[in-house]
Scaffold this motif. Structure first.
Motif, mmCIF file in Angstrom:
data_model
loop_
_atom_site.group_PDB
_atom_site.id
_atom_site.type_symbol
_atom_site.label_atom_id
_atom_site.label_comp_id
_atom_site.label_asym_id
_atom_site.label_seq_id
_atom_site.Cartn_x
_atom_site.Cartn_y
_atom_site.Cartn_z
ATOM 1 N N UNK A 78 0.850 -1.191 0.000
ATOM 2 C CA UNK A 78 0.000 0.000 0.000
ATOM 3 C C UNK A 78 0.886 1.241 0.000
ATOM 4 N N UNK A 79 0.484 2.250 -0.752
ATOM 5 C CA UNK A 79 1.219 3.514 -0.770
ATOM 6 C C UNK A 79 1.051 4.194 0.589
ATOM 7 N N UNK A 80 2.134 4.303 1.389
ATOM 8 C CA UNK A 80 2.002 4.881 2.736
ATOM 9 C C UNK A 80 1.713 6.373 2.726
ATOM 10 N N UNK A 81 1.839 7.016 1.569
ATOM 11 C CA UNK A 81 1.553 8.449 1.486
ATOM 12 C C UNK A 81 0.056 8.742 1.497
ATOM 13 N N UNK A 82 -0.755 7.722 1.225
ATOM 14 C CA UNK A 82 -2.208 7.925 1.254
ATOM 15 C C UNK A 82 -2.913 6.992 2.225
ATOM 16 N N UNK A 83 -2.320 5.846 2.532
ATOM 17 C CA UNK A 83 -2.988 4.847 3.369
ATOM 18 C C UNK A 83 -3.122 5.332 4.810
ATOM 19 N N UNK A 84 -4.363 5.332 5.290
ATOM 20 C CA UNK A 84 -4.676 5.782 6.653
ATOM 21 C C UNK A 84 -4.218 7.203 6.924
ATOM 22 N N UNK A 85 -4.172 8.030 5.891
ATOM 23 C CA UNK A 85 -3.827 9.441 6.073
ATOM 24 C C UNK A 85 -5.128 10.245 6.165
ATOM 25 N N UNK A 86 -5.640 10.691 5.039
ATOM 26 C CA UNK A 86 -6.900 11.438 5.068
ATOM 27 C C UNK A 86 -8.090 10.500 5.274
ATOM 28 N N UNK A 87 -8.121 9.410 4.519
ATOM 29 C CA UNK A 87 -9.230 8.460 4.584
ATOM 30 C C UNK A 87 -8.747 7.166 5.227
ATOM 31 N N UNK A 88 -9.662 6.387 5.824
ATOM 32 C CA UNK A 88 -9.249 5.124 6.442
ATOM 33 C C UNK A 88 -8.835 4.103 5.378
ATOM 34 N N UNK A 89 -7.758 3.385 5.648
ATOM 35 C CA UNK A 89 -7.308 2.376 4.694
ATOM 36 C C UNK A 89 -6.724 2.991 3.433
ATOM 37 N N UNK A 90 -6.859 2.277 2.339
ATOM 38 C CA UNK A 90 -6.308 2.692 1.043
ATOM 39 C C UNK A 90 -7.443 2.718 0.026
ATOM 40 N N UNK A 91 -8.361 3.672 0.215
ATOM 41 C CA UNK A 91 -9.572 3.708 -0.616
ATOM 42 C C UNK A 91 -9.270 3.983 -2.080
#
Length: 249
Positions: A193-206
């Motif tokens: 999963x791209x850690x720059x987006x995963x669990x950042x703004x949205x939960x998980x990797x939507x």
């Protein structure tokens, strides 16, 4: 059910506006925006996302638990890779609520459920990569290119997505003057999963965004994705110019 994350979705737009208000310190306005998203949600996917943001602003652990469990309830009804990546984060939040409520048995059970959904992605694609480079079937995309977001940064990974529209956005933002292209690719090795987006703004990797240290092989070219309007392009350029966040490389 095949759900594609879209920043043009009305409920996602409201949640993103709420997050901007959070960043500006306008918490009451943010809370109002998230409640508006919940009231305007029309399907399980939108309810899952909106409930998550309403939950985050509950002052009492019992209320936060209720909303997180509501978010999880709708997420579990959706049999889709876009949503499965959020299960771990949802169970983790629920476990923490139970811990705050001194319910150790339910806390332990939900921590275990959260851990059970961690690990390597199980997404089977199809996968896409957006660029302005003119490539052909059989070519390999490799790490080491410059970041689209920080020109001085050499990337240790090559990035891709299972969302053709997300790849189209990457193509639009890519450096160069060439034609925007979305290639259908297959990973040649392990990916994460791209850690720059995963669990950042949205939960998980939507957004189903991934990266690999191994090459990506081009197996075709995509023809259909949502093109940015001129206004949307300007907005993205403004957001990128204002973004001071660090890239996890």
């Amino acid at each position: 059910m095949d759900i594609k994350f879209s920043p043009n979705n009305a409920v996602i737009k409201l949640c993103m506006s709420g997050m901007s208000l959070e960043d500006s310190g306008r918490m009451e306005d943010a809370i109002s925006m998230f409640h508006k998203a919940w009231h305007e949600a029309k399907d399980d996917y939108e309810r899952f996302i909106a409930a998550y943001y309403v939950a985050r602003h509950q002052k009492e652990s019992a209320d936060k638990l209720k909303w997180m469990e509501t978010s999880l309830k709708y997420a579990l009804k959706i049999n889709d890779e876009n949503v499965k990546s959020a299960y771990s984060a949802l169970y983790l939040n629920i476990a923490e609520c139970y811990e705050e409520l001194c319910d150790s048995d339910n806390a332990k059970r939900n921590y275990e459920l959260s851990n059970s959904y961690k690990g390597a992605p199980t997404d089977e694609g199809p996968f896409y990569h957006g660029t302005k480079a003119d490539l052909k079937v059989g070519d390999l995309l490799t790490p080491g290119g410059n970041s689209n977001y920080k020109a001085e940064l050499k990337m240790n990974h090559i990035y891709f997505t299972a969302n053709a529209n997300g790849a189209g956005l990457a193509a639009a933002l890519a450096k160069g003057e060439g034609k925007e292209r979305v290639y259908i690719i297959e990973p040649t090795g392990e990916f994460e999963d791209d850690p720059n987006v995963t669990d950042k703004k949205f939960p998980g990797n939507l957004t189903r965004s991934y990266r690999s240290k191994d090459p990506l092989r081009i197996i075709g070219e995509g023809k259909e994705w949502a093109k940015l309007t001129s206004a949307e392009r300007r907005k993205w350029d403004e957001n990128l110019a204002e973004n001071k966040g660090e890239i996890i490389n």
